[in-house]
Scaffold this motif. Structure first.
Motif, PDB file in Angstrom:
ATOM      1  N   CYS A 120       0.859  -1.184   0.000  1.00 24.95           N
ATOM      2  CA  CYS A 120       0.000   0.000   0.000  1.00 24.95           C
ATOM      3  C   CYS A 120       0.906   1.249   0.000  1.00 24.95           C
ATOM      4  CB  CYS A 120      -0.915  -0.010   1.221  1.00 24.95           C
ATOM      5  SG  CYS A 120      -0.036   0.271   2.775  1.00 24.95           S
ATOM      6  N   ASP A 121       0.309   2.430   0.062  1.00 23.38           N
ATOM      7  CA  ASP A 121       1.174   3.627   0.053  1.00 23.38           C
ATOM      8  C   ASP A 121       1.459   4.122   1.474  1.00 23.38           C
ATOM      9  OD1 ASP A 121      -1.056   4.923   0.938  1.00 23.38           O
ATOM     10  OD2 ASP A 121      -1.364   6.109  -0.874  1.00 23.38           O
ATOM     11  N   LYS A 172       2.222   6.241   7.800  1.00 20.82           N
ATOM     12  CA  LYS A 172       2.222   5.001   8.596  1.00 20.82           C
ATOM     13  C   LYS A 172       3.306   4.082   8.049  1.00 20.82           C
ATOM     14  CE  LYS A 172      -2.720   5.104   9.642  1.00 20.82           C
ATOM     15  NZ  LYS A 172      -3.999   4.396   9.445  1.00 20.82           N
ATOM     16  N   MET A 209      -6.434  -1.445   8.674  1.00 16.93           N
ATOM     17  CA  MET A 209      -7.447  -1.048   7.697  1.00 16.93           C
ATOM     18  C   MET A 209      -7.319  -1.893   6.420  1.00 16.93           C
ATOM     19  SD  MET A 209      -9.852   1.256   7.265  1.00 16.93           S
ATOM     20  CE  MET A 209      -9.475   2.719   8.204  1.00 16.93           C
ATOM     21  N   ALA A 210      -6.095  -2.259   6.104  1.00 15.91           N
ATOM     22  CA  ALA A 210      -5.794  -3.096   4.935  1.00 15.91           C
ATOM     23  C   ALA A 210      -6.549  -2.620   3.703  1.00 15.91           C
ATOM     24  CB  ALA A 210      -6.100  -4.565   5.240  1.00 15.91           C
ATOM     25  N   CYS A 211      -6.477  -1.326   3.446  1.00 20.52           N
ATOM     26  CA  CYS A 211      -7.313  -0.769   2.377  1.00 20.52           C
ATOM     27  C   CYS A 211      -6.814  -1.108   0.981  1.00 20.52           C
ATOM     28  CB  CYS A 211      -7.461   0.733   2.556  1.00 20.52           C
ATOM     29  SG  CYS A 211      -5.966   1.643   2.226  1.00 20.52           S
ATOM     30  N   ASN A 219       0.158  -4.525   3.610  1.00 15.19           N
ATOM     31  CA  ASN A 219      -0.568  -3.314   4.021  1.00 15.19           C
ATOM     32  C   ASN A 219      -0.074  -2.839   5.372  1.00 15.19           C
ATOM     33  OD1 ASN A 219      -3.896  -3.739   2.519  1.00 15.19           O
ATOM     34  ND2 ASN A 219      -1.870  -3.647   1.643  1.00 15.19           N
ATOM     35  N   GLY A 220       0.018  -1.507   5.493  1.00 13.03           N
ATOM     36  CA  GLY A 220       0.684  -0.904   6.641  1.00 13.03           C
ATOM     37  C   GLY A 220      -0.164  -0.705   7.883  1.00 13.03           C
ATOM     38  N   CYS A 221      -1.441  -1.075   7.866  1.00  8.35           N
ATOM     39  CA  CYS A 221      -2.239  -1.007   9.090  1.00  8.35           C
ATOM     40  C   CYS A 221      -3.450  -1.920   8.950  1.00  8.35           C
ATOM     41  CB  CYS A 221      -2.679   0.430   9.393  1.00  8.35           C
ATOM     42  SG  CYS A 221      -4.102   0.957   8.433  1.00  8.35           S
TER      43      CYS A 221
END
Ligand code: SF4
Length: 553
Positions: free
Chosen positions: A416-417, A423, A455-457, A451-453
């Protein structure tokens, strides 16, 4: 022609032992014989089929005298049944009977008639009790060194192990021969994984039948004896609910959990559908070399071999003073019809999703008139450029800070970004993972969502391998399927992994898949097939329930 000697030798393989597994001809031959010649135990096994036949029975190691006696009785004009368990031609009596006859100057036209009646050998009967372990190339090796030098046997074990044969070991152990199976395991472990499935079958289809499913590493912890057959799986063999199964290779072409196949019947035998075949290309998809490194793809284009066309081109170019005749002669040869297309996946970085104008401009310049730029759903751009100097392109792109990945069946970290870096605590571990396994060649393209949190968006939990950073540690997801009508989320196999444990675990998962996956087998299918990857156990996704709807809803 001299008259044939009247007697007959019926060399019978009676299979594993149960009458139901004996061929009709074997039963008939026993019934029509005057004499039965056999090892004590074998005579006892077929006693229920005997009527008034004369019986010649001897103990172990007396097979030569049995064969000689059988030949003598047949030459007297009798019908003699020489019995073996399994198949008479597989470590049975057929070879010895022929050898004894040949020593006596026997000729098939004039000597006693010989009929060899086939039976079910141990490799087949034992395989049927295990599932289907012998679905692919297999061999049998007897560990008995009473008649064969151990050096020869050891060489054969090693060759079979290297060649990835399924191996059926006959005569693995006896009261006095105990080291052979230990040495065999040692040789096999040099070439096969410790968790290779192994079946130990004792007395198949007999009263004391006993089946054990174990692994190459642990096989010696079980009872192995004279009546045991050992079946060693190949590198693709897997265990499913107590069954040992070796795939035949259908996964290479077919989707076994779908009724709709990518390849239509008329396409299935075409060379392009079988790139692994002798006639197919061995260079890999998109010209990518087997190590997964970035390389230029050789693409055959239409060959202008017509002499008239060559001459026309020659005259045009000569007229324009563009080329020397010698150079054009080369150009008209076969090699001139091969153009190198360099293909590479480009992204602005593992975590970085923004492109600078300079990067975009460079991409456009490199593609030029003849190249191609294609945007993919994986946050990257495919660049295809006709060139014989891919290194120059690589240098330009990396010089502008772009991240390159090989195209095709390789591992790619799809991060993710990190909320534009806000984050970014876990970014170093994504980078470490990319250093270790990014670009590694695998049976089928593999995207690892990172993914960095919580939320896993960016959808890590729907990727085939998903990693989610959460409160300083990682959750690991395996086996997702994010395309198709039976798409499903990945299975959470671990929570709270330390960064080091996460990197180690994912690397091990991927390397196991790279080594043991079938060609073209996606990771989610591989995980389901083998059941356990790097210690993580597969669990089927819950089946969807379709509620009964009232009419009209
Ligand atoms: S997964 Fe979390 S860290 Fe990554 S972009 Fe989405 S919200 Fe940000």
């Amino acid at each position: 022609m001299a008259n044939r000697v009247n007697g007959k030798l019926l060399v019978i393989g009676f299979g594993p032992g149960h009458f139901d597994h004996m061929s009709g001809r074997a039963r008939q031959a026993i019934g029509e014989s005057d004499v039965i010649v056999g090892y004590n135990t074998y005579v006892d096994l077929i006693r229920g089929l005997l009527t008034d036949q004369e019986i010649v029975r001897t103990g172990m190691t007396e097979e030569v005298s049995r064969a000689q006696e059988a030949v003598r009785l047949a030459e007297e004009g009798k019908k003699v049944a020489v019995i073996s368990s399994g198949d008479a031609g597989v470590y049975g009596m057929a070879g010895l009977v022929y050898e004894v006859l040949i020593e006596k100057g026997w000729h098939p036209d004039t000597g006693v008639e010989v009929e060899v009646i086939p039976g079910i050998s141990a490799i087949q009967s034992c395989a049927s009790l295990l599932g289907s372990p012998v679905m692919h190339d297999a061999c049998t090796i007897s560990l008995s060194d009473h008649l064969t030098p151990w050096e020869t046997i050891a060489r054969r074990i090693e060759a079979a192990a290297v060649a990835d044969f399924v191996i059926a070991l006959y005569n693995p152990k006896s009261g006095r021969r105990t080291r052979q199976i230990v040495e065999t395991q040692r040789i096999l472990l040099e070439h096969r994984a410790a968790d290779t499935p192994v079946g130990l079958i004792k007395s198949a289809y007999r009263e004391r039948e006993h089946v054990v499913l174990t692994t190459l590493e642990r096989m010696l912890e079980h009872d192995i004896g004279m009546l045991t057959t050992v079946i060693i799986g190949n590198s693709s063999t897997f265990v499913h609910h107590g069954l040992m199964i070796t795939p035949r290779g259908y996964q290479r072409k077919y989707t076994l959990d779908s009724t709709i196949q990518d390849l239509k019947p008329h396409q299935r035998l075409k060379p392009e559908a079988e790139p692994w075949a002798l006639e197919g290309s061995l260079s890999g998809k998109n010209g990518q070399d087997p190590t997964g490194s970035i390389s230029a793809a050789k693409v055959e284009v239409e060959k202008p071999n017509l002499p008239a066309l060559a001459m026309e081109a020659l005259s045009i170019l000569e007229a324009k003073g563009k080329v020397q005749t010698t150079a054009l002669a080369d150009a008209s040869s076969e090699t001139a019809s091969v153009v190198s297309i360099f293909e590479v996946a480009v992204s602005s970085g593992l975590a970085e999703k923004k492109w600078t104008p300079a990067q975009m401009k460079l991409l456009a310049e490199l593609a030029g008139e003849k190249g191609e730029i294609e945007y993919t759903p994986h946050h990257q751009i495919l660049l295809r450029v006709p060139t014989d100097s891919p290194q120059e392109i690589i240098d330009c792109l990396t010089g502008e800070g772009l991240l390159l990945n090989p195209v095709g069946d390789t591992v790619q970290i799809k991060a993710c970004d990190f909320c534009h870096g806000d984050k970014g605590e876990s970014i170093p571990f994504a980078e470490e993972l990319n250093r270790r396994i990014g670009g590694l060649t695998v049976p089928k393209e593999l995207k690892i969502g990172f993914n960095g949190c919580a939320m896993a968006c960016y959808g890590a939990v729907t990727e085939e391998i998903g990693i989610v950073f959460r409160r300083g540690s990682f959750d690991l997801f395996l086996g997702g399927k994010n395309i198709g009508r039976n798409a499903h989320a990945a299975q959470r196999v671990a929570e709270g992994l330390t960064p080091e444990a996460l990197v180690e675990a994912v690397e091990q998962v991927v390397r196991e898949y790279a080594e043991k996956g079938n060609p073209n087998e996606r990771f989610n299918k591989y995980f389901k097939r083998v059941g356990v990857v790097a210690g993580f156990r597969h669990a089927d996704a819950p089946k969807p329930t379709i509620p009964e709807l009232a009419c009209g809803e």
